[in-house]
Scaffold this motif. Structure first.
Motif, short mmCIF file in Angstrom:
data_model
loop_
_atom_site.label_atom_id
_atom_site.label_comp_id
_atom_site.label_asym_id
_atom_site.label_seq_id
_atom_site.Cartn_x
_atom_site.Cartn_y
_atom_site.Cartn_z
N ASN A 8 0.82 -1.21 0.00
CA ASN A 8 0.00 0.00 0.00
C ASN A 8 0.86 1.26 0.00
OD1 ASN A 8 0.97 0.22 2.61
ND2 ASN A 8 -1.02 0.04 3.60
N GLY A 9 2.18 1.08 -0.02
CA GLY A 9 3.10 2.21 -0.08
C GLY A 9 3.67 2.61 1.26
N GLN A 10 3.07 2.16 2.35
CA GLN A 10 3.58 2.53 3.67
C GLN A 10 4.76 1.63 4.07
OE1 GLN A 10 0.04 2.23 6.14
NE2 GLN A 10 -0.52 4.35 5.73
N VAL A 11 5.53 2.11 5.03
CA VAL A 11 6.67 1.37 5.55
C VAL A 11 6.48 1.19 7.06
CG1 VAL A 11 9.16 1.31 5.87
CG2 VAL A 11 8.21 2.27 3.76
N ALA A 12 6.49 -0.06 7.51
CA ALA A 12 6.30 -0.37 8.92
C ALA A 12 7.65 -0.62 9.58
CB ALA A 12 5.40 -1.59 9.09
N PHE A 36 5.56 4.75 8.56
CA PHE A 36 5.97 5.91 7.77
C PHE A 36 5.10 5.99 6.53
CE2 PHE A 36 8.64 7.79 4.40
CZ PHE A 36 8.87 9.04 4.97
N ASP A 37 4.45 7.13 6.34
CA ASP A 37 3.59 7.33 5.18
C ASP A 37 4.32 8.25 4.20
OD1 ASP A 37 1.68 8.02 3.30
OD2 ASP A 37 0.05 8.12 4.74
N PHE A 43 5.85 10.10 9.92
CA PHE A 43 5.28 8.97 10.63
C PHE A 43 3.87 9.30 11.08
CE2 PHE A 43 9.76 8.04 10.94
CZ PHE A 43 9.80 6.66 10.81
N LEU A 44 2.99 8.30 11.01
CA LEU A 44 1.63 8.49 11.49
C LEU A 44 1.65 8.67 13.00
CD1 LEU A 44 -0.26 5.85 9.33
CD2 LEU A 44 0.21 8.26 8.84
N ASP A 45 0.68 9.38 13.52
CA ASP A 45 0.71 9.78 14.94
C ASP A 45 0.58 8.59 15.90
OD1 ASP A 45 0.99 12.42 14.25
OD2 ASP A 45 -1.17 12.80 14.21
N VAL A 383 13.91 3.78 2.66
CA VAL A 383 13.92 4.30 4.02
C VAL A 383 14.89 3.48 4.85
CG1 VAL A 383 12.55 4.71 6.09
CG2 VAL A 383 11.53 5.08 3.85
N LEU A 384 15.90 4.15 5.39
CA LEU A 384 16.91 3.53 6.27
C LEU A 384 16.60 3.92 7.70
CD1 LEU A 384 19.74 2.05 6.49
CD2 LEU A 384 20.73 4.35 6.43
N ALA A 385 16.48 2.92 8.59
CA ALA A 385 16.07 3.22 9.97
C ALA A 385 16.92 2.46 10.97
CB ALA A 385 14.60 2.85 10.18
N GLY A 386 17.12 3.10 12.13
CA GLY A 386 17.77 2.45 13.25
C GLY A 386 19.24 2.20 13.06
N GLY A 387 19.76 1.26 13.83
CA GLY A 387 21.16 0.91 13.78
C GLY A 387 21.92 1.42 14.98
#
Length: 409
Positions: A8-12, A36-37, A43-45, A383-387
């Motif tokens: 759906n295009g979103q990233v969880a 993340f939208d 990010f969604l609330d 989208v690169l996250a964390g680490g």
């Protein structure tokens, strides 16, 4: 963390190790999934709390795979690990002593769950015992779409000697009202843990043929094999070229018709190699897959660095990587030779050669990445996250994301 691109295009984004404790271990403290939208660039609330398995939801190093447009499946993970550089050496471990005797204090999650972001629910089942570092994939099995959970190591692991790898596999149903797991009728040719995998042949209901590389402890065992989901069988492959003697971890990234093995290590970090000079990171590998033959043929070769290899020769472990249909790929961050934290992302062009080194806003290793599907200005970006980052010699968690948009996509 786990970073999953939904159709759906979103990233969880969920889980991960967020607290570094005084004894050098990392603890997973969050049981929420943030979304993340890309259509609004934020990010969604409201984050979804995963509460159906209690403490088993607070994990890092879990495996997560897209399931439907609004849902993903997540398997296992650990609430505590050891990973740090001390006096120039890489120290690691699963911190699994508490798993003896089926203790509830075991940091390994047995959960196989389905997380539905639209319904804001999570449900699933439990494995019979704690397993770390298994192979996980969405497969088109004989009885429908299933979660394949293969290999890994049973916990607690022995304190010395070679740690046995599991060769068994499970097929888990998570879509129906009564989730459960059943034994596969086949076993792997070699017990494997911390192996890399990617789908060779896919269909709407899942992967039909899954390539599995590395993760074995015995150099005499096959370095790779293929799982045929329709037959529920693991099958041998023909090996050409010169693969590394040992391959642990890393990611097998499909980019169009190419397969890149990136971030792999010569050392079995977390298992036998708990204290080493470094992870012995391996230069990115190009695997040519010919599935027109029986058995399937694999040819191993190094990615052409096109004169941009530098002193590190592109050798990094604990990377985050994603491929594109054009044959391009992005390999972000990592821990290089002598435990140097990568300050860049390696970009492989559509011609299969190293095209660029792009600076990261925050040098990091152990992050996760996913490409954005759907539509909008960030389509095909990643989208690169964390680490983990290094601040004045101290390892610290990274709590923000970076977005990379390839020029040729």
């Amino acid at each position: 963390p786990t970073v999953v691109a939904l159709s759906n295009g979103q990233v969880a984004i969920g889980g991960g190790f967020s607290v570094r404790q005084q004894d050098g271990t990392w603890a997973a403290t969050k049981d929420r999934v943030e979304v993340f939208d890309p259509t609004i660039g934020r990010f969604l609330d409201t984050a979804l709390k995963i509460d159906n398995f209690g403490v088993e939801a607070r994990v890092g190093m879990a495996a997560a795979i897209p399931w439907t447009a609004n849902a993903f499946a997540q398997v296992g993970g650990l609430s505590k690990i050891k990973l740090e550089v001390v006096n120039g050496k890489l120290e690691s471990g699963l911190v699994d002593e508490a798993c003896a005797g089926g203790s509830s204090a075991c940091p390994a999650s047995k959960a196989v769950w389905l997380i539905d972001l639209a319904k804001k629910t999570s449900s699933g089942t439990l494995l019979s015992g704690p397993v770390a570092l298994p192979i996980v994939a969405r497969v088109a099995g004989p009885n429908g779409t299933r979660v394949l959970v293969a290999g890994g190591v049973e916990l607690p692991t022995p304190k010395g000697g070679t740690i046995p790898r599991r060769g068994e596999a499970l097929l888990c149903e998570v879509s129906s009202g009564s989730s459960s797991c059943e034994d596969s009728q086949s076993k792997m040719a070699a017990g494997r843990a911390d192996a890399a995998s990617a789908c060779i042949e896919t269909a709407a209901d899942g992967c039909k043929k899954l390539l599995v590389v590395g993760g074995r402890s015995n150099a005499g065992a096959p370095i790779a094999e293929v799982y045929d989901a329709g037959k529920d069988e693991f099958e041998k492959v023909t090996i050409n070229g010169t693969p590394p003697t040992f391959v642990h971890g890393g990611q097998l990234v499909r980019a169009g018709t190419r397969f890149y093995l990136v971030g792999a290590r010569g050392q079995a970090v977390f298992l036998e190699a708990k204290s080493v000079a470094d992870a012995s990171p391996i230069q990115p590998i190009l695997i040519d897959v010919d599935d027109s033959t029986t058995p399937i043929s694999l040819t191993f070769g190094k990615v052409d660095l096109d004169g941009q290899g530098g002193a590190d020769e592109g050798k990094y472990a604990f990377v985050a990587a994603v491929g594109y249909p054009s044959g391009a790929a992005v390999i972000a961050g990592g821990l290089g030779p002598k435990n140097v934290v990568a300050t860049h992302a390696l970009v492989i062009g559509s011609d299969g050669k190293l095209a660029a080194r792009v600076p990261l806003e925050t040098p990091r290793y152990g992050a996760s990445i996913a490409s954005i599907t759907g539509s909008g200005p960030l389509k095909d970006c990643a989208v690169l996250a964390g680490g983990i980052a290094n601040e004045n010699g101290v390892a610290v968690p990274v709590n923000h994301v970076e977005v990379f948009c390839p020029a040729d996509e």
